[in-house]
Design a protein around this motif. Structure first.
Motif, PDB file in Angstrom:
ATOM      1  N   ILE A  40      55.821  92.198 -22.225  1.00 17.62           N
ATOM      2  CA  ILE A  40      57.165  91.997 -22.758  1.00 17.62           C
ATOM      3  C   ILE A  40      57.812  93.322 -23.129  1.00 17.62           C
ATOM      4  N   ASP A 326      59.454  88.053 -27.268  1.00 24.04           N
ATOM      5  CA  ASP A 326      60.462  88.428 -26.278  1.00 24.04           C
ATOM      6  C   ASP A 326      61.864  88.310 -26.867  1.00 24.04           C
ATOM      7  N   ARG A 330      64.073  91.595 -27.024  1.00 22.95           N
ATOM      8  CA  ARG A 330      65.183  91.615 -26.065  1.00 22.95           C
ATOM      9  C   ARG A 330      66.540  91.369 -26.717  1.00 22.95           C
TER      10      ARG A 330
END
Length: 339
Positions: A40, A326, A330
């Motif tokens: 990730i 994630d 992100r």
């Protein structure tokens, strides 16, 4: 920029609602989550250590396995209870695990938390000396551990050994250079943070402080971090120290996220009573990403730390926890300048 990792307690339960139903599940899933975290783009895989509990306990086989399966992420503990440890045996295990991982070990150690059993360290053969107590024993074990990690020889060699010895006193082997600088102390108070700096250890601070002054948790923790840094400077250490804080952060981006953590969107600090005194617990951050960005921007301790450890509900399974990591890496981290 911040290092972002996960911190897993490694719980397991035979409950049908758990994705982690055995010790084998907890260990193997921990390895898989570390691999997923690296893919990730996260920076660390950290594991809690508890004895006499259905949780992760003996850390070094797990750390070595994670080190063998990954190539980049930091691998650590948060924290190892030093009341239970044989410092020399621990130095051997730590050196081996660090060499397998290529120098990526970041070991968090401390006095430990309230135990599952009464004076559990006694079952491991460790008893405080006269005039001492279990907390002092933990610090004594830590001091010896740090000393032998330096790599200095201290043991008198046998004049007729089975194998030839190098000249001089012998040290613990295998020795991993640099590991001494990658030891962290889990500090629950401001005074302990100052002591940590004096010993030349990095600071690891969790979502719990065993003191309360009435200010919000993140402000009290930021004060602890500043006192640590001031004490570090006063001690004259040459290298720059590191500081980690732990947070429970759950971006809600799906119906499943809402089902699991929607009830935490109004979470607040809590004040309780632990180990004979007041304690302050940090809140859970749960909500839509835009809201979490605003809330985390105001967290003074997160701003002051170089490393953020995300506590994960490991019994929800590897896939779900990878999804949470994630989402933070992100959606949250770039908006806050952490990436």
């Amino acid at each position: 920029m911040k290092n972002i990792g996960f911190l897993s307690f490694g719980h397991w339960s035979p409950s049908p609602h758990s994705q982690t139903r055995s010790a084998s599940d907890a260990l193997l899933q921990s390895i898989d989550l570390a691999v997923a975290a690296e893919e990730i783009g996260a920076d660390g895989a950290y594991f809690r250590v508890h004895h006499f509990a259905r949780q992760l306990a003996s850390p070094f086989p797990l750390l070595a396995a994670v080190g063998a399966r990954t190539s980049r992420v930091e691998i650590g503990t948060g924290v190892i209870d030093m009341r239970y440890e044989n410092p020399l045996y621990m130095a051997e295990d730590a050196g081996a695990a660090d060499l397998i991982a290529g120098g990526r070990l970041q070991l968090g150690i401390s006095r430990g938390s309230p135990e599952q059993v009464v004076d559990g360290f006694r079952y491991f053969g460790h008893v405080p000396t006269d005039g001492s107590d279990h907390a002092e024993m933990a610090r004594e074990h830590a001091a010896l551990f740090l000393d032998v990690l330096s790599g200095k020889g201290f043991a008198e060699p046998n004049p007729r050994p089975m194998f030839p010895n190098p000249p001089g006193l012998l040290r613990i082997e295998p020795h991993s250079p640099g590991l001494r600088d990658r030891i962290w102390w889990g500090a629950g108070t401001r005074a302990t943070a100052e002591w940590t700096a004096e010993q030349g250890m990095n600071l690891m601070s969790s979502t719990l402080l065993t003191e309360d002054t009435g200010v919000p948790f993140h402000q009290l923790q930021a004060e602890q971090i500043q006192m640590f840094r001031d004490a570090w400077k006063a001690a004259g250490h040459e290298r720059e120290p590191r500081v980690s804080v732990s947070r429970s952060i759950f971006p809600i981006v799906s119906d499943l996220d809402h089902a699991y953590f929607g009830h935490e969107t109004r979470s607040q600090d809590q004040v309780g009573f632990l180990d004979g005194g007041n304690a302050r617990f940090g809140k859970t951050y749960a909500g839509e990403p835009e809201q979490l960005v605003k809330e985390l921007a105001d967290d003074e301790a997160v701003a002051a730390a170089d490393t953020l450890l995300l506590t994960v509900p490991n019994q929800l399974g590897v896939d779900y926890n990878a999804h949470v990591l994630d989402s933070v890496v992100r959606l949250i981290a770039p908006e806050l300048g952490w990436r």
